[in-house]
Design a protein around this motif. Structure first.
Motif, PDB file in Angstrom:
ATOM      1  N   CYS A   1     102.550  50.532  19.357  1.00  0.00           N
ATOM      2  CA  CYS A   1     103.292  51.842  19.738  1.00  0.00           C
ATOM      3  C   CYS A   1     104.649  51.861  19.403  1.00  0.00           C
ATOM      4  N   ASP A   2     105.103  50.552  19.408  1.00  0.00           N
ATOM      5  CA  ASP A   2     106.744  50.570  18.914  1.00  0.00           C
ATOM      6  C   ASP A   2     106.968  50.922  17.614  1.00  0.00           C
ATOM      7  N   HIS A   3     105.905  50.271  16.675  1.00  0.00           N
ATOM      8  CA  HIS A   3     105.719  50.404  15.135  1.00  0.00           C
ATOM      9  C   HIS A   3     105.497  52.242  14.876  1.00  0.00           C
TER      10      HIS A   3
ATOM     11  N   ASP B   1     106.879  56.965  24.250  1.00  0.00           N
ATOM     12  CA  ASP B   1     107.755  56.098  24.933  1.00  0.00           C
ATOM     13  C   ASP B   1     107.270  55.804  26.176  1.00  0.00           C
TER      14      ASP B   1
ATOM     15  N   GLN C   1     104.271  53.279  25.658  1.00  0.00           N
ATOM     16  CA  GLN C   1     104.851  51.887  25.147  1.00  0.00           C
ATOM     17  C   GLN C   1     105.358  51.130  26.370  1.00  0.00           C
TER      18      GLN C   1
END
Length: 100
Positions: A86-88, A35, A38
């Motif tokens: 990073c979201d994925h 988190d 990202q």
């Protein structure tokens, strides 16, 4: 008889210990680090390099699908692509932990 009572009292105390199992706390730490990574990548903040190094050093994400691509994006200083990857990765890990 007192040693037996003490033994059971100690067992009862350890059973009520609120610490999560090691794998659960590792997963929580990994998600928190990703988190943070990202967020830093999305802002093109060079502190992302430090967080990326921390994630690599922990070794918890190394086998995760998509981590190699994220790793390459950070190495290429392609922070915009890294933020998307990073979201994925976060979505996949959260989905896996929610169902598995």
């Amino acid at each position: 008889m007192a040693p037996l009572v003490q033994h059971y009292a100690a067992l009862a105390q350890s059973a009520t210990n609120s610490e999560p199992p090691p794998e659960e706390s590792d997963s929580t730490a990994l998600l928190a680090d990703l988190d943070e990574l990202q967020s830093l990548l999305a802002r093109s903040d060079l502190k992302a390099l430090d967080v990326h190094a921390r994630v690599q050093a922990a070794g918890l994400a190394a086998g995760a699908k998509g981590f190699a691509e994220l790793d390459q994006a950070v190495r290429d200083f392609d922070f915009a692509r890294g933020a998307v990857l990073c979201d994925h990765l976060l979505a996949a890990l959260r989905n896996r932990s929610a169902f598995g």
